[in-house]
Motif scaffolding. Structure first.
Motif: not given
Length: 176
Positions: A133-141, A159-167, A173-176
């Motif tokens: 039951d872990y929440i999984l994500g990708v954060i990638s430049d 993945f519960d979230t996929l955060i792609i820098s260009a998108a 390491p943005s604070a946003q």
């Protein structure tokens, strides 16, 4: 889902490149194959000898252009410059058109989902984490092609979230 301790880890984020995925075959072999298709025949040792300069270029540009990974056009320009730098000694002097053609073909190849594969332990790891039951994500430049690469490899369902820098238009390491 209940946790015994409020500070328990509940979410795990992964980077994509060289954590979940890696080039298939190697980066140098892909460069060699693309160049061969365009009638520039290079040996792997020739490309390997250029890697120190290429990596120096990579690090220098990454430091100078802190927001590089937050813009798709800047990412594409960076990779075009990177492969131009890598191939320059192998292309006839002043043939910038040929050099750009080769570098652009390599950039396009790396945007294809067929140029990447998962590390052998990725699926088992993701399945185990999801089963607990872990929440999984990708954060990638990465450029926007990462979404289709991960979809093709069949891992987006984990993945519960996929955060792609260009998108998102923010680089780590943005604070946003």
């Amino acid at each position: 889902m209940s946790f015994e301790q409020p500070q328990s880890i509940r979410t795990v984020f992964f980077d994509a490149g060289f954590t979940l995925v890696h080039p298939k075959p190697s980066m140098l072999e892909i460069c060699q194959q693309v160049c061969a298709k365009l009638d520039l025949h290079l040996r792997l040792d020739q490309l390997r000898d250029r890697m120190r300069d290429a990596e120096d270029f990579f690090l220098r540009q990454s430091r100078q252009r802190r927001h590089l990974w937050s813009n798709e056009d800047m990412i594409n320009e960076f990779w075009l410059d990177y492969y131009t730098n890598l191939l320059r000694p192998f292309v006839e002097e002043h043939d910038e058109k040929r050099l750009t053609e080769l570098a652009n073909a390599i950039v396009i190849e790396f945007d294809q989902h067929t140029s990447w594969q998962l590390y052998p332990d990725v699926i088992e790891t993701l399945e185990t984490l999801k089963a607990h039951d872990y929440i999984l994500g990708v954060i990638s430049d990465w450029g926007i092609s990462l979404g289709s690469i991960l979809r093709h490899l069949g891992v987006t369902r984990y993945f519960d979230t996929l955060i792609i820098s260009a998108a998102t238009r923010y680089a780590k390491p943005s604070a946003q």
